[in-house]
Scaffold this active site. Structure first.
Site, PDB file in Angstrom:
ATOM      1  CG  ASP A 147       3.614   1.662   9.746  1.00 22.13           C
ATOM      2  OD1 ASP A 147       3.558   2.569  10.256  1.00 22.13           O
ATOM      3  OD2 ASP A 147       3.840   1.828   8.584  1.00 22.13           O
ATOM      4  NE  ARG A 152      -7.123   4.841   5.993  1.00 21.03           N
ATOM      5  CZ  ARG A 152      -6.775   5.687   6.374  1.00 21.03           C
ATOM      6  NH1 ARG A 152      -6.762   6.192   7.694  1.00 21.03           N
ATOM      7  NH2 ARG A 152      -5.662   6.367   5.810  1.00 21.03           N
ATOM      8  CB  CYS A 205      -3.921  11.373  11.979  1.00 21.15           C
ATOM      9  SG  CYS A 205      -2.622  10.064  12.397  1.00 21.15           S
ATOM     10  CE  LYS A 250      -1.642   1.549   4.011  1.00 23.86           C
ATOM     11  NZ  LYS A 250      -1.319   3.019   4.490  1.00 23.86           N
ATOM     12  CG  ASN A 251       2.356   2.922   3.392  1.00 22.41           C
ATOM     13  OD1 ASN A 251       1.222   3.029   3.336  1.00 22.41           O
ATOM     14  ND2 ASN A 251       2.862   2.537   4.800  1.00 22.41           N
ATOM     15  NE  ARG A 294       1.357  10.726  10.262  1.00 19.43           N
ATOM     16  CZ  ARG A 294       0.866   9.986   9.723  1.00 19.43           C
ATOM     17  NH1 ARG A 294      -0.481   9.339   9.974  1.00 19.43           N
ATOM     18  NH2 ARG A 294       1.419   9.369   8.421  1.00 19.43           N
TER      19      ARG A 294
HETATM   20  N1  EPU Z   1       7.644  14.688  10.361  1.00 18.16           N
HETATM   21  C1  EPU Z   1       8.116  16.080  10.709  1.00 18.16           C
HETATM   22  N2  EPU Z   1       7.757  16.888   9.927  1.00 18.16           N
HETATM   23  C2  EPU Z   1       7.483  16.477   8.581  1.00 18.16           C
HETATM   24  C3  EPU Z   1       7.125  15.145   8.108  1.00 18.16           C
HETATM   25  C4  EPU Z   1       7.218  14.167   9.109  1.00 18.16           C
HETATM   26  O1  EPU Z   1       8.566  16.483  11.886  1.00 18.16           O
HETATM   27  O2  EPU Z   1       7.420  17.221   7.908  1.00 18.16           O
HETATM   28  C5  EPU Z   1       7.782  13.667  11.603  1.00 18.16           C
HETATM   29  C6  EPU Z   1       6.721  13.009  11.857  1.00 18.16           C
HETATM   30  O3  EPU Z   1       5.755  13.612  12.829  1.00 18.16           O
HETATM   31  C7  EPU Z   1       7.060  11.646  12.304  1.00 18.16           C
HETATM   32  C8  EPU Z   1       8.430  11.332  11.660  1.00 18.16           C
HETATM   33  O4  EPU Z   1       8.777  12.635  11.042  1.00 18.16           O
HETATM   34  O5  EPU Z   1       7.530  11.861  13.938  1.00 18.16           O
HETATM   35  C9  EPU Z   1       8.177  10.413  10.466  1.00 18.16           C
HETATM   36  O6  EPU Z   1       6.860  10.584   9.744  1.00 18.16           O
HETATM   37  P1  EPU Z   1       7.072  10.467   8.202  1.00 18.16           P
HETATM   38  O7  EPU Z   1       6.663  11.806   7.519  1.00 18.16           O
HETATM   39  O8  EPU Z   1       8.186   9.520   7.688  1.00 18.16           O
HETATM   40  O9  EPU Z   1       5.559   9.517   7.891  1.00 18.16           O
HETATM   41  P2  EPU Z   1       4.778   9.576   6.746  1.00 18.16           P
HETATM   42  O10 EPU Z   1       5.645   9.700   5.432  1.00 18.16           O
HETATM   43  O11 EPU Z   1       3.670  10.609   6.836  1.00 18.16           O
HETATM   44  C10 EPU Z   1       4.865   7.083   6.340  1.00 18.16           C
HETATM   45  C11 EPU Z   1       3.829   5.992   6.112  1.00 18.16           C
HETATM   46  C12 EPU Z   1       3.375   5.718   7.588  1.00 18.16           C
HETATM   47  C13 EPU Z   1       4.732   5.263   8.555  1.00 18.16           C
HETATM   48  C14 EPU Z   1       5.368   6.510   8.500  1.00 18.16           C
HETATM   49  C15 EPU Z   1       7.048   6.078   9.139  1.00 18.16           C
HETATM   50  C16 EPU Z   1       2.742   6.044   3.945  1.00 18.16           C
HETATM   51  C17 EPU Z   1       1.359   6.319   3.254  1.00 18.16           C
HETATM   52  N3  EPU Z   1       2.680   6.289   5.249  1.00 18.16           N
HETATM   53  O12 EPU Z   1       4.185   8.550   6.756  1.00 18.16           O
HETATM   54  O13 EPU Z   1       2.460   4.300   7.567  1.00 18.16           O
HETATM   55  O14 EPU Z   1       4.108   4.988   9.534  1.00 18.16           O
HETATM   56  O15 EPU Z   1       5.975   6.743   7.109  1.00 18.16           O
HETATM   57  O16 EPU Z   1       7.242   4.783   8.817  1.00 18.16           O
HETATM   58  O17 EPU Z   1       3.642   5.774   3.516  1.00 18.16           O
HETATM   59  C18 EPU Z   1       0.652   3.165   8.174  1.00 18.16           C
HETATM   60  O18 EPU Z   1       0.755   2.597   7.036  1.00 18.16           O
HETATM   61  O19 EPU Z   1       0.088   2.736   9.048  1.00 18.16           O
HETATM   62  C19 EPU Z   1       1.452   4.274   8.176  1.00 18.16           C
HETATM   63  C20 EPU Z   1       0.883   5.230   9.163  1.00 18.16           C
END
Ligand code: EPU
Length: 421
Positions: free
Chosen positions: A308, A400, A117, A22-23, A122
């Site tokens: 995850d 989801r 969320c 999915k991701n 986030r």
């Molecule tokens: N963060 C910041 N600033 C940003 C973005 C992120 O401080 O601009 C912080 C976040 O708050 C968090 C950390 O950085 O503490 C990592 O967040 P990241 O941005 O890597 O998360 P994401 O890209 O929004 C993806 C996956 C998540 C998974 C995370 C971490 C997808 C669609 N989502 O989210 O997947 O937990 O990476 O590996 O790829 C799930 O599938 O259940 C899920 C939540």
């Protein structure tokens, strides 16, 4: 609203095929905005989040069709709309990854700020930092982030934040940089396999990306990207969840379409618990020993232990022979499953970003409520071994991200009924 009734206690045994990731698919679908021509994606799971992304892309002028062979066909047909509205973004946070492609290709992106969320804050500050470094202007208008950039230029972008790098932020910058003028260097890039998959897809469309899968990604801008045919990687989080299903039921599952090389930190922890994980030709066989050893787990960016799978491992460690410690370093508030697992007889105590798990002899069935995708998986896993019946409400969270999870588990011996409230 659907719920599950699970009669616990059955050992799971047999073959299960892991679905596509999915991701990995979600950002690749968004990346199709950058291309001229057809994208054909294979191995795309049929999930609520994928349908949601298809809906968003349709609003942005991309036709998305699922064919009978399971492939997804995408083609940009109308480039006028650049607005990802709040109603769609708030339902799925991954919608933010249309931002980079819209900006690079259509010179403007208006994306609703995703808001909070269930797993905690986030922010998207690093996404914005990266895209403005490439030359975009940004402003906040009525809860929407508006980015404009007549001409993006390559630059040096540092994506490290207080919790490590950002997966979708790296995706956004990487996608935008493919069509920028000159070379972009992303330092402290996320290294997750899903980003390697995104870069491989983009390169198959004519992009020039190197270093993907390492903390330094270099993107040489090109004039245009064409379509391609691409097969996405298997879902490592679904695979890890199925490994826990084998372990918690004292069973034996043979996982097909499983990339064990994407799961080394997980396999390491399973072996430390006493679970056997072996390759057997193109399958991965997971067999549980009777006694589960207590362990410590700290979630980390890839190649560390994935956040995850934190909730699912907590369900498993609830039954270990002693005390375990789980520390969450990516989303320090991602613990809504703790209280629900305790309703089933687990003994979990939260102290800041850490949970201390006192192993118990058994879990007992109870009505519990899913709060997010991975927490719902943890509750289903606990239900598989709990004495009596477990009712898991709000399984739309599970739907989801897990393709026909109830059917897959029932095919190897579980007793899960899906009913509607
Ligand atoms: N963060 C910041 N600033 C940003 C973005 C992120 O401080 O601009 C912080 C976040 O708050 C968090 C950390 O950085 O503490 C990592 O967040 P990241 O941005 O890597 O998360 P994401 O890209 O929004 C993806 C996956 C998540 C998974 C995370 C971490 C997808 C669609 N989502 O989210 O997947 O937990 O990476 O590996 O790829 C799930 O599938 O259940 C899920 C939540």
């Amino acid at each position: 609203m659907d719920y599950f009734l699970i009669n616990g206690g059955n050992r799971l045994r047999g073959p299960v095929r892991v679905s596509g990731s999915k991701n990995a698919v979600l950002p690749i679908m968004a990346a199709s905005i950058l291309t001229d021509g057809d994208t054909i994606l294979r191995g795309v799971p049929d999930l609520a989040d994928i349908r949601h992304m298809a809906l968003l892309l349709a609003k942005l002028g991309v036709s998305v069709e699922r064919h009978d062979d399971g492939s997804l066909h995408l083609r940009v047909e109308d480039e006028r709309n650049c607005h990802a509205e709040y109603d769609l973004v708030r339902k799925m946070r991954a919608s933010v990854c249309v931002m980079g492609p819209l900006l690079a290709r259509r010179r403007q992106a208006q994306v609703a700020m995703p808001g909070g969320c269930a797993i905690g804050d986030r922010p998207i500050d690093l996404h914005v930092l990266g895209l403005t470094t490439l030359g975009a202007d940004s402003e906040l208008v009525g809860g929407d982030l508006v980015l404009r950039g007549k001409k993006l230029r390559g630059g040096e972008v540092f994506l490290g934040g207080p919790f490590g790098s950002t997966v979708l932020g790296t995706a956004n910058v990487m996608m935008a940089a493919t069509l920028a003028e000159g070379t972009t260097m992303i330092e402290s890039a996320a290294c997750e396999p899903e980003l390697i998959d995104l870069a491989n897809y983009l390169n198959a469309c004519g992009a020039r990306i190197t270093g993907h899968g390492t903390p330094r990604v270099v993107v040489e801008g090109v004039k245009s990207l064409h379509g391609c045919e691409y097969t996405v990687i298997p879902d490592r989080i679904e695979a890890g969840t199925l490994m826990v299903a084998a372990a918690i039921t004292n069973g034996e599952l043979r996982l097909g379409n499983c990339r064990i090389d994407h799961l080394m930190a997980v396999v390491d922890r399973l072996r430390a618990i006493g679970v056997m994980v072996e390759r057997d030709r193109d399958e991965v066989v997971v067999t549980s020993a009777r006694r589960l050893e207590p362990i410590t787990i700290t979630t980390q960016p890839y190649p560390g232990f994935p956040t995850d799978l934190q909730a699912q491992f907590m369900a498993l460690l609830s039954l270990a022979d002693g005390n375990s410690i789980v520390t969450e370093k990516i989303f320090p508030d991602r613990f809504l499953h703790v209280a629900e697992l305790n309703r089933m007889g687990a003994r979990l105590r939260k102290e800041g970003p850490t949970v201390i798990i006192e192993g118990v002899k058994k879990l007992v069935g109870a009505p519990v409520m899913a709060s997010d995708l991975r927490a719902s998986a943890a509750l289903v896993l606990a239900g598989l071994i709990a004495k009596g019946q477990t009712k898991v409400s709000r399984v739309y969270h599970l739907d989801r991200g897990y393709e026909r999870f109830d059917e897959k588990l029932n095919a190897v011996g579980a007793d899960i009924r899906r009913l509607s409230e």
